[in-house]
Design a protein around this motif. Structure first.
Motif, short mmCIF file in Angstrom:
data_model
loop_
_atom_site.label_atom_id
_atom_site.label_comp_id
_atom_site.label_asym_id
_atom_site.label_seq_id
_atom_site.Cartn_x
_atom_site.Cartn_y
_atom_site.Cartn_z
N ILE A 1 0.86 -1.20 0.00
CA ILE A 1 0.00 0.00 0.00
C ILE A 1 0.90 1.24 0.00
N ASP A 2 0.62 2.16 -0.91
CA ASP A 2 1.42 3.38 -1.03
C ASP A 2 1.35 4.17 0.29
N PRO A 3 2.50 4.38 0.97
CA PRO A 3 2.47 5.11 2.24
C PRO A 3 1.95 6.53 2.08
N ALA A 4 2.03 7.08 0.85
CA ALA A 4 1.55 8.45 0.62
C ALA A 4 0.04 8.55 0.88
N LEU A 5 -0.67 7.45 0.68
CA LEU A 5 -2.13 7.48 0.88
C LEU A 5 -2.46 7.68 2.36
N ALA A 6 -1.77 6.93 3.23
CA ALA A 6 -2.00 7.10 4.67
C ALA A 6 -1.54 8.48 5.11
N ALA A 7 -0.41 8.95 4.56
CA ALA A 7 0.10 10.28 4.93
C ALA A 7 -0.89 11.36 4.50
N ALA A 8 -1.46 11.18 3.31
CA ALA A 8 -2.44 12.18 2.83
C ALA A 8 -3.67 12.19 3.73
N ALA A 9 -4.12 10.97 4.14
CA ALA A 9 -5.30 10.90 5.02
C ALA A 9 -5.01 11.59 6.35
N ARG A 10 -3.79 11.34 6.88
CA ARG A 10 -3.44 12.01 8.15
C ARG A 10 -3.35 13.52 7.96
N GLY A 11 -2.82 13.94 6.81
CA GLY A 11 -2.72 15.37 6.52
C GLY A 11 -4.09 16.02 6.45
N LEU A 12 -5.08 15.24 6.05
CA LEU A 12 -6.45 15.77 5.97
C LEU A 12 -7.17 15.68 7.30
N GLY A 13 -6.45 15.25 8.35
CA GLY A 13 -7.03 15.28 9.70
C GLY A 13 -7.53 13.94 10.22
N ALA A 14 -7.33 12.87 9.45
CA ALA A 14 -7.81 11.55 9.91
C ALA A 14 -6.90 11.01 11.02
N GLY A 15 -7.48 10.44 12.03
CA GLY A 15 -6.73 9.79 13.11
C GLY A 15 -6.33 8.39 12.68
N PRO A 16 -5.54 7.68 13.51
CA PRO A 16 -5.07 6.33 13.14
C PRO A 16 -6.22 5.36 12.86
N TRP A 17 -7.29 5.45 13.63
CA TRP A 17 -8.42 4.54 13.45
C TRP A 17 -9.09 4.76 12.09
N LEU A 18 -9.25 6.05 11.74
CA LEU A 18 -9.90 6.38 10.47
C LEU A 18 -9.00 5.96 9.28
N VAL A 19 -7.68 6.13 9.45
CA VAL A 19 -6.75 5.71 8.39
C VAL A 19 -6.86 4.20 8.19
N LEU A 20 -6.95 3.47 9.31
CA LEU A 20 -7.09 2.01 9.22
C LEU A 20 -8.40 1.64 8.52
N ALA A 21 -9.49 2.28 8.95
CA ALA A 21 -10.81 1.90 8.44
C ALA A 21 -11.04 2.34 7.00
N ARG A 22 -10.50 3.50 6.62
CA ARG A 22 -10.82 4.06 5.29
C ARG A 22 -9.72 3.85 4.25
N VAL A 23 -8.48 3.58 4.70
CA VAL A 23 -7.38 3.42 3.72
C VAL A 23 -6.83 1.99 3.74
N VAL A 24 -6.32 1.57 4.90
CA VAL A 24 -5.62 0.28 4.94
C VAL A 24 -6.58 -0.89 4.72
N TRP A 25 -7.69 -0.88 5.45
CA TRP A 25 -8.65 -2.01 5.36
C TRP A 25 -9.17 -2.19 3.93
N PRO A 26 -9.70 -1.13 3.26
CA PRO A 26 -10.22 -1.36 1.90
C PRO A 26 -9.14 -1.85 0.93
#
Lengths: 253, 254
Positions: free
Chosen positions: B153-178
């Motif tokens: 999984i491209d680490p930039a995707l998780a970094a972008a989600a965090r940059g948009l204000g997502a917490g670790p749980w939201l990054v897991l649920a919306r980026v890593v899991w799908p």
């Protein structure tokens, strides 16, 4: 990337994977027959008894020999399959089939086949069964070594006038060597640790360490089974370490 | 399979086809033999459906149901455990990653015998113990598949989600899991197939009423010497596995 508690839970599970093995190692140093982990008094009594019992030591030797022979059969076949120029999905499905069939069903099929071929209980049946179990992993690892650069270098060698055998000797094998060593290590471990298919295909003269332990575990597991587990762990870990070292040295500069 | 050198595939293909399909065909033929009389394991050259008829009784129905439920439980538990282990190991790098993968895979690859002894002494007897032991055997492979998927999984995707204000749980649920769902599907499929073939766990930890098809097969084969019945169990087990492959999500089969 994930909440801290999920990672903590993950590490807890990794620890849980180690607990049964650690427990077995601990119990093997018990001084008595009670199979309780020793606290105050530790003893090598069962280790010494294991080393002096030909039933166990011969089974250990047979396990090591079968694993080496299985790797010797599976790795060349896997390397050849990986070097084939193009692969259909169907061909890969057939190559991966032994890993997708439940080991007990595979063992039964191989037992019936060995019986039909007059090979039941022989070394040939055991080695071929273990080679078959390791073949999918050998193909996958050898394929990982067949990077695009390898094909380019092989083409360059052929373009410079090298024949197929010289190309294989001077280009293909040196570049593939680390992957083939990894494949050999993987097949060795698959064979050495197999406690299912071996139960079906082994005869009285080819019983491997897991098969001897399997018979004891079914009835009354004694301390020697724990020592067999430790011996198996030490041998498998040692061979894996040696193979990784040789594979690392074989990596081209 | 075209081009020069295609013959290189032939030995491995032949070995795999003969070992799996050939073995399955011979097992099917064995199941159609008449049971042996006296000390015989079967009647050579005979044809009979006697071994298949017993599969319809309540005892075998219970064994098949236990096998299917065990397969589903092992698939679910090993995938869940593998996912959590992969979440812990995937973000690491260098020697820490190598150590983590060693800790996950080494007990399975090097210490099955030691582990079986330990599992037999540490886990409770009965169906839960058998399922947990089988999960112990399958989960490291699930973790391996999921670690590979997560590191892809491209680490930039998780970094972008965090940059948009997502917490670790939201990054897991919306980026890593799908993005790891295809690997989850593959783990569920493999876990189901391997769980259907559950043998060591139910044999050493399961009770007599919780036998799976694989355990029943070895009992018929070695304890009772009824090869055609063992073969019928083996054919049913293989059919269940084929059905599990066919019923798996398309993403897992890709």
């Amino acid at each position: 990337m994930s909440p801290a508690w999920t990672r903590a839970l993950g590490w807890l599970l990794v620890s849980a994977l180690l607990v049964p093995v650690a427990h077995s190692v601990w119990v093997s140093f018990s001084p008595d027959m009670l199979l309780t982990p020793p606290v105050a008094a530790w003893s090598l009594r069962w280790h010494i008894e294991f080393m002096g019992d030909p039933q166990w030591t011969m089974a250990l030797g047979r396990s090591l020999l079968a694993a080496v022979l299985a790797a010797g059969v599976a790795v060349p076949l896997g390397a050849m399959a990986a070097l084939a120029p193009a692969r259909h999905g169907a061909a890969m499905a057939v190559l991966m089939a032994p890993a997708c069939v439940p080991a007990a069903a595979l063992g039964l099929g191989l037992l019936v086949a060995a019986h039909a071929a007059g090979l039941a209980g022989t070394w040939a049946a055991l080695v071929l069964a273990h080679a078959l179990m390791g073949l999918p992993v050998a193909v996958l690892l050898a394929r990982l070594g067949c990077a695009a650069e390898l094909e380019l270098l092989r083409s360059a060698a052929r373009g410079l006038g090298a024949g197929p055998w010289e190309t294989a000797r001077r280009v293909t094998l040196p570049l593939l060597a680390p992957w083939l060593w990894a494949a050999a290590g993987a097949v060795f471990l698959i064979s050495f640790n197999d406690a299912v298919v071996a139960v079906f295909v082994c005869g009285p003269d080819t019983e491997t360490l897991p098969v001897v332990a399997w018979r004891q575990l079914r009835h009354a597991a004694g301390p020697l089974v724990a020592v067999a587990g430790v011996a198996s762990l030490a041998c498998a870990g040692g061979v894996a370490g040696v193979v990784m070292m040789i594979g690392g040295r074989a990596t081209p500069e | 399979m075209t081009g020069r050198g295609a013959w290189l595939l032939v030995p491995a293909l032949l070995a795999c086809a003969l070992g799996t399909a050939g073995g399955a065909a011979l097992t099917l033929r064995m199941s159609l033999h008449a049971p042996g009389t006296g000390a015989g394991l079967y009647e050579p050259g005979s044809w009979s459906l006697a071994s298949w008829a017993v599969l319809a009784d309540a005892h075998h129905g219970r064994i098949i149901a236990t096998t299917v439920v065990t397969g589903l439980a092992v698939a679910a538990l090993s995938t869940a455990a593998g996912y959590l282990m992969a979440l812990a190991a995937a973000p690491l790098s260098g020697w820490r990653f190598a150590l983590a993968m060693g800790l996950i895979l080494a007990p399975r690859l090097c210490g099955v015998l030691a582990a079986l002894f330990g599992l037999q002494r540490l886990l409770p007897r009965g169906w839960p113990g058998g399922v947990l032991a089988e999960t112990w055997l399958v989960a490291p492979y699930a973790a391996l598949v999921l670690v590979v998927a997560m590191r892809g999984i491209d680490p930039a995707l998780a970094a972008a989600a965090r940059g948009l204000g997502a917490g670790p749980w939201l990054v897991l649920a919306r980026v890593v899991w799908p993005l790891s769902l295809p690997a989850v599907a593959l783990c569920l499929q493999l876990g189901w197939v391997w769980g259907l073939g559950a043998f060591l766990g139910p044999l050493f930890l399961g009770g007599p009423d919780q036998a799976t098809l694989a355990v029943e097969m070895q009992r018929e084969l070695f304890d009772l010497g009824r090869w055609p019945r063992a073969a019928a169990d083996g054919v049913v087990l293989s059919l269940l596995c084929l059905m599990a492959f066919a019923a798996s999500p398309r993403g897992a089969r890709a």
